[in-house]
Enzyme design. Sequence first.
Site: not given
Ligand code: GTP
Ligand code: MN
Ligand code: MN
Length: 597
Positions: A288, A411, A265, A263, A261, A82, A210-211, A239, A219, A378-380
């Site tokens: 999401d 985070r 979800k 973190c 993002s 993005r 891109y997505g 979100h 989004k 950021n590969s998806r």
């Molecule tokens: P978007 O789809 O971009 O909105 O992000 P998202 O919030 O869905 O993130 P996703 O679940 O893909 O999180 C990916 C990152 O968070 C990876 O690096 C995971 O390893 C890390 N992660 C997820 N849950 C935990 C957790 O409970 N502890 C730790 N230490 N890392 C975590």
């Molecule tokens: Mn996600």
């Molecule tokens: Mn997201």
Amino acid sequence: MASTQTASLQGNAPTKNAELLAWVAKMAQMTQPDSIVWCDGSEEEKKRFTELAVKEGILIPLNQQKRPGCYLHRSNPNDVARVEHLTFICTTNKEDAGPTNNWMEPEAAYTKLTHLFTGAMKGRTMYVVPYVMGPLGSPFAKIGVELTDSVYVALNMRIMTRMGKAALDMLGDSNDFNRGLHSTGDLNPDRRFICHFPQDNTIWSIGSGYGGNVLLGKKCLALRIGSYLGEQEGWLAEHMLILGVTSPKGETTYVAAAFPSACGKTNFAMMIPPKEYAGWKIETVGDDIAWMRTGPDGRLWAINPEAGYFGVAPGTNSKSNPNAMACVAKDTIFTNVAMTADGDVWWEGMDGEVPEELTDWQGRPWKKGSTEKAAHPNSRFTAPASNNPVLSPKANDPMGVPISALIFGGRRSNTVPLVIQAFNWTHGVFLGATMGSETTAAATGKVGVVRRDPMAMLPFCGYHMGDYLQHWLDMQKNIAHPPKIFQVNWFRQDKNGKFIWPGFGDNMRVLEWIVNRVHGRVPTEETLLGWVPRADQGLNLKGLDLSPEAVAEVTSIKEDEWKTELKSQEPFFESLGLKAPEALTLQRKLLISRLGS
Ligand code: GTP
Ligand code: MN
Ligand code: MN
């Protein structure tokens, strides 16, 4: 315009909706495609589009024994994420976009982009993609139509939304649909713009493939335009993931959680509880986005507007997220991952040995030990929700699910304890509004830079952030039985920079406490910041491999850290100017005075 010419500007339209037909003709006149194809969402169409995409090198077939129905797409290397600095909110008054968005005056934006869109689809096909965000027939659902010259976009929209005939049927003669226009353009970042016109329910995106920039339902519509509509119509576009947790007694509780993002979800939404939780079940409603409004019973009800997952690939493996691995086993489009010699996919953090040789995300040979990443960070994957082994039976329910708890989490390597319950709605909105998250490039061992990301919506709020927070506060008046609000932090680190809390499945322990609090079953301890689990009758730590000292550290509240934290919130509140909601600035003052200085 002669009627035959109009017809050629509309393609073989399967609708009589006059507004829609006129708009498609107008956009076609500007972009000048060679042909127009109306998408119906059928299997036959999917097959035809896929074959075309393969022939044109847009999709690379993967090993169909190992990954049936799966394809790889490589985007232009300058177009992999993005682009927040090229994303604009175009409202008549600059003030309405607020301090957290880029702004362009609508007429100026239309003029500038009309210049770029004129003739942009010459030699290309315009795909007309009608789609529904939300379960079919849901009163919460919204309809959009995206015009795009990318068959990759059409195929992705087919997974991420309810696309095709069903959307046209639901639309009927109505003119209430989002008008989305996308052209890949020439992919030159100097000519890349993602412009939102909330007052016109319109999105124009050019110069990217891109997505988040081009799948306009996600989004752009579901969050930026959605949040704007939410304020006007009295609901919330967030979100947030949505999950249902069912206890061994069969009691199901739904929660929605906002993490920025990358973190966690998607991980949390598909979590598998640890073995101590036999008989418990987590089911995904969404990973999401949540659209939430008050139901006739006075509770807050949520739907997931999406029909698929556009998830981060790196780090996904059968330990961290086995359900996500199941999601991508078939009928998935991968973008910018690496490919193995036998035509399967690979990314950093996948299970097993690192292969000796791969083709990297740019199509170049890659050898084990290379300093460059084989898959783009950021590969998806784009995977249908129906692949998810723990998809909630309520995922397609037009009414959605009743939300009992809202969770905010960033985070943070320090300061924020594992879990806090807000004292009340206003205090909960304060916790969400002051959410911070660290940039992850902490290679030097330095503490990451904290960026304020209110409700994890910083890049996605389609209007003034101060008005948005006020809208959250005002929502309380409409909700007779509001969800309880919590703040969590899975990312606290020890002195050596290691995560203290094991996270992932063990987050079930925090979720269980939240569920117990929601149903008024466990006592708590009051602190300055909110209610926290008591040392006795608190978190279930049975079977957890964590020392009592580590538990104390991850749940600790340190006054000096909080003094720093409150100070660091100041520029954010100042940036909101007169629109900083008084209820929130008072919360902050109260906390400062309780902490002493
Ligand atoms: P978007 O789809 O971009 O909105 O992000 P998202 O919030 O869905 O993130 P996703 O679940 O893909 O999180 C990916 C990152 O968070 C990876 O690096 C995971 O390893 C890390 N992660 C997820 N849950 C935990 C957790 O409970 N502890 C730790 N230490 N890392 C975590
Ligand atoms: Mn996600
Ligand atoms: Mn997201």
